[in-house]
Design an enzyme around this catalytic site. Structure first.
Site, mmCIF file in Angstrom:
data_model
loop_
_atom_site.group_PDB
_atom_site.id
_atom_site.type_symbol
_atom_site.label_atom_id
_atom_site.label_comp_id
_atom_site.label_asym_id
_atom_site.label_seq_id
_atom_site.Cartn_x
_atom_site.Cartn_y
_atom_site.Cartn_z
ATOM 1 C CB CYS A 53 -0.847 0.000 1.181
ATOM 2 S SG CYS A 53 -1.763 -1.501 1.418
ATOM 3 N NE ARG A 85 5.371 1.469 -1.202
ATOM 4 C CZ ARG A 85 6.177 1.446 -0.231
ATOM 5 N NH1 ARG A 85 7.307 2.071 -0.758
ATOM 6 N NH2 ARG A 85 6.015 0.691 0.791
ATOM 7 C CD1 TRP A 102 -0.131 -5.822 -3.449
ATOM 8 C CD2 TRP A 102 -0.310 -6.528 -1.125
ATOM 9 N NE1 TRP A 102 0.346 -7.088 -3.307
ATOM 10 C CE2 TRP A 102 0.256 -7.768 -2.142
ATOM 11 C CE3 TRP A 102 -0.488 -7.045 0.094
ATOM 12 C CZ2 TRP A 102 0.670 -8.840 -1.650
ATOM 13 C CZ3 TRP A 102 -0.114 -8.203 0.466
ATOM 14 C CH2 TRP A 102 0.704 -9.256 -0.488
ATOM 15 C CG ASN A 131 0.173 2.287 3.567
ATOM 16 O OD1 ASN A 131 -0.758 2.003 3.083
ATOM 17 N ND2 ASN A 131 1.266 2.995 3.198
ATOM 18 N N GLY A 132 -0.656 -1.002 6.585
ATOM 19 C CA GLY A 132 -0.421 -1.966 7.908
ATOM 20 C C GLY A 132 -1.739 -2.987 8.146
ATOM 21 C CE LYS A 135 14.838 -11.728 -9.098
ATOM 22 N NZ LYS A 135 15.100 -10.750 -7.824
ATOM 23 C CD GLU A 185 10.677 -11.719 -8.273
ATOM 24 O OE1 GLU A 185 11.853 -11.478 -8.137
ATOM 25 O OE2 GLU A 185 10.011 -10.875 -7.482
ATOM 26 C CG HIS A 191 20.476 -37.143 -2.801
ATOM 27 N ND1 HIS A 191 21.014 -38.238 -2.161
ATOM 28 C CD2 HIS A 191 21.738 -36.360 -3.215
ATOM 29 C CE1 HIS A 191 22.309 -38.265 -2.104
ATOM 30 N NE2 HIS A 191 22.821 -37.196 -2.725
ATOM 31 C CE LYS A 230 11.893 -2.894 -5.311
ATOM 32 N NZ LYS A 230 12.839 -3.892 -5.988
HETATM 33 C C1 F6R Z 1 12.486 -10.559 -5.512
HETATM 34 C C2 F6R Z 1 12.227 -9.376 -4.532
HETATM 35 C C3 F6R Z 1 12.142 -9.919 -2.916
HETATM 36 C C4 F6R Z 1 12.797 -8.995 -1.877
HETATM 37 C C5 F6R Z 1 12.460 -9.337 -0.651
HETATM 38 C C6 F6R Z 1 12.989 -8.431 0.397
HETATM 39 O O1 F6R Z 1 12.914 -10.070 -6.542
HETATM 40 O O2 F6R Z 1 12.222 -8.266 -4.833
HETATM 41 O O3 F6R Z 1 12.415 -11.131 -2.736
HETATM 42 O O4 F6R Z 1 14.230 -9.317 -2.168
HETATM 43 O O5 F6R Z 1 10.927 -9.026 -0.412
HETATM 44 O O6 F6R Z 1 13.071 -7.132 0.326
HETATM 45 P P1 F6R Z 1 13.982 -6.147 0.909
HETATM 46 O O7 F6R Z 1 15.201 -6.438 0.273
HETATM 47 O O8 F6R Z 1 13.043 -4.817 0.455
HETATM 48 O O9 F6R Z 1 13.960 -6.313 2.390
#
Ligand code: F6R
Length: 608
Positions: free
Chosen positions: A2, A27, A75, A99-100, A487, A490, A506, A603
């Site tokens: 959010c 975000r 969000w 937010n929260g 990567k 996602e 294994h 994000k």
């Molecule tokens: C993957 C990605 C997430 C962040 C994770 C931690 O591409 O972006 O896995 O790495 O949410 O985020 P931060 O680094 O902001 O704590």
């Protein structure tokens, strides 16, 4: 996750609110809304499900020149994405964005019998609670907010306005960031400083437990216990170019390509190639304290966790008498792990706001363990709460998938390891090769990126119909494979998982068939031949292998090869990760998905 924006001043609120929400789009969100209030108290509340473009369309039909307003991108947590659940929420004369998560919203809701609830959200409960103390404007808004927040359990960043007094915004935070921008006859708010860039450079970052009353030319900050706070005015360092695409079609590609420079920023002033040493000022540990370190705990989520795993492999190569444990924050916060007193914890986070990582930081601090932040976002909560830290300085990362932060987080942590090793008296000859390669990395990253792009694009297109992938590596290439798989999964929605080569027999070898392709990271080194034998085993079972290697005469009968030409050896996996980043990017384009804002993701994960 959010986002919050707000405006009170001499200008038109709608313009800033809309542009601010657009800045926060990266975000991740699923609905958005804005309320503005005219001088006569007429409120215009507009909300829309889906993209901000939908909100913009509605706003075009209701242009207002009101001088105060708040906006939000939601969000979904409590209740599906819908117009009713979108913020701002209204209760009486109050409008609130949040937010929260309010954990005790169900109990609170039961007591708010006079309010007719229209949404399923916890946030509307908070709006109704504030309104119950506001009593039609008989009490100051800021007092009503404080009374309400005293009953709340959970996390919040909130902004509240009232149609009874269209001159003030009340904001408060506990666990969810809020920045107040100071303008000329205008005060702006945002949950992320990027929304303020271009409007003002002067900002106050609210701390947990603080509430502020804002008018166009005044800011009064106090604690929930009504103690006045003399808030520190800080400078917003980000410039406009850093948060724009700058000619690239997507932020993700811009951020991948930016890595020679972003890593240079991480290294700036910290590497002395001549002496073969590194120097990090931020952690603030004395030589004696560094010498005493026997354990490193590295805490992060997702990509930050992978960066920690990778750094751990390197640090143990050159730092004697040290054990390293890299942990997933969401798990670690509930474990009963014993932390020895001679440990130091590295808290790794691009955003500096990740809820689980922040919770670990607080738990670890409670145990009296020194915490060092490996953070990108300047002024973020983690950066402010750690005992010391090393900013990675990669600039804003806008695309949801983390790329440039990974590279710099891993290298910054290796440099921290080198700092410990230097203090422990490890022979300079052991450390020098690491320092020399680190110093060369930005240039080598540039060479690899410009060299491999066309062939990676071609290979990615060829595999665009696949929905399953296995990433393989061993030693330092194993955490790199994990990051590559994350990567791809996602942004391309490919079911990609990573395994250490040695684990294939294994279990995972059973997966090899025509629905899967295998991406094998094969750096030169002591374990190269062993990894090659594992590739043979995959090929013998009809696997569709793509190899990424820096071995010039690699000639296995695989379906695709990306050869990296570099004289970097130890950090070759860091270069190989660029191939994985580009591969995920081009695969996503070929599949036709949203590169920068993948479905369901946000994000900055500010809720648990
Ligand atoms: C993957 C990605 C997430 C962040 C994770 C931690 O591409 O972006 O896995 O790495 O949410 O985020 P931060 O680094 O902001 O704590």
């Amino acid at each position: 996750m959010c986002g919050i924006v707000g405006y009170v001043g001499k200008g038109e609120a709608q313009g800033f609110l809309l542009s601010g929400l657009k800045r926060l789009e990266y975000r991740g969100y699923d609905s958005a809304g804005i309320v503005t209030i005219a001088e006569d108290g007429t409120a215009t509340l507009i909300r829309a499900k889906g993209k901000i473009a939908n909100l913009e369309e509605k706003l075009a039909k209701s242009r207002r020149s009101d001088k105060i307003g708040i906006g939000h991108t939601r969000w979904a947590t409590h209740g599906e994405p819908s117009e009713e659940n979108a913020h701002p929420h209204k209760a009486g004369d109050i409008y609130l964005v949040h937010n929260g998560i309010i954990e005790n919203y169900k109990e609170l809701k039961k007591t708010l019998t006079e309010h007719k609830f229209e949404s399923e959200t916890d946030s509307e409960v908070l709006a109704a609670l504030v309104n119950s103390f506001y009593k039609d404007g008989k009490y100051p808004l800021v007092n009503a907010v404080v009374q309400a927040l005293k009953l709340v359990q959970g996390t919040y960043g909130i902004a509240v306005v009232s149609s009874k007094n269209p001159e003030e915004i009340v904001v408060a935070r506990s666990g969810s960031p809020l920045v107040i921008g100071i303008g000329n006859d205008e005060t702006l708010i945002a949950s992320d400083a990027s929304a303020l860039v271009g409007h003002t450079k002067r900002a106050i970052y609210l701390n947990d437990g603080e509430v502020a009353r804002l008018t166009k030319n005044s800011i009064e900050v106090k604690t929930l216990n009504s103690e006045p706070v003399s808030a520190k005015v800080e400078e917003i360092e980000t410039n406009l170019a850093a948060i724009q695409k700058g000619g690239y079609e997507h932020f993700l590609l811009k951020e991948i390509v930016e890595q020679p420079n972003s890593l240079k920023e991480t290294l700036r002033g910290r590497v002395n190639v001549e002496n073969g040493t590194v120097h990090l000022g931020g952690p603030g540990l004395t030589e004696a304290e560094l010498r005493k370190i026997k354990h490193l705990i590295i805490v992060g989520c997702g990509t930050a966790y992978h960066a920690g795993l990778l750094a751990g492999y390197y640090i143990e190569q050159f730092t004697p008498e040290i054990t390293i444990e890299t942990v997933i924050a969401s798990e670690y916060r509930y474990r009963s792990a014993y932390i020895p007193k001679d440990a130091v914890a590295l808290i790794v986070s691009q955003s500096g706001e990740t809820a689980d990582t922040l919770a670990c930081l607080r738990e670890i601090k409670k145990q009296g363990i020194k915490t060092i932040g490996i953070v990108n976002a300047i002024g973020s909560t983690i950066a402010r709460e750690v005992d010391g830290g090393t900013y990675v300085h990669v600039g804003p990362e806008i695309s949801v998938a983390s790329t440039k932060a990974f590279t710099s987080q891993a290298i910054a942590m290796v440099m921290f390891g080198l700092t410990i090793a230097q203090a422990k008296g490890v022979k300079p000859g052991v450390l020098r090769p690491y320092v020399e390669e680190i110093a060369k990395l930005p240039e080598e990253i540039g060479k690899v990126l410009s060299g491999v792009q066309p062939e990676v694009e071609e290979i990615a297109k060829k595999y665009a119909d696949y929905d399953h992938a296995i990433y393989l590596g061993r030693d330092t290439a194993y955490p790199t494979a994990m990051e590559g798989a994350l990567k791809l999964k996602e942004i391309s929605y490919v079911d990609a998982n990573a395994y250490a080569f040695g684990e294939l027999k294994h279990g995972p070898l059973a997966l090899v068939d025509d629905r899967f392709f295998e991406l094998a990271l094969l750096p030169k080194g002591a374990l190269y031949d062993k990894a090659i034998s594992n590739v043979q085993e995959v090929l013998a079972r009809g696997g569709h292998v793509i190899a990424v290697t820096n071995v010039a005469d690699f000639d296995m009968p695989v379906e695709g090869v990306v050869k990296i030409t570099t004289d970097i050896e130890m950090f070759a996996p860091v270069l190989m990760n660029l191939v994985s980043q580009l591969f995920a990017y081009y695969m996503t384009i070929a599949k036709g998905y949203n590169v920068d804002q993948p479905r369901n993701l946000a994000k900055s994960v500010t809720v648990e």
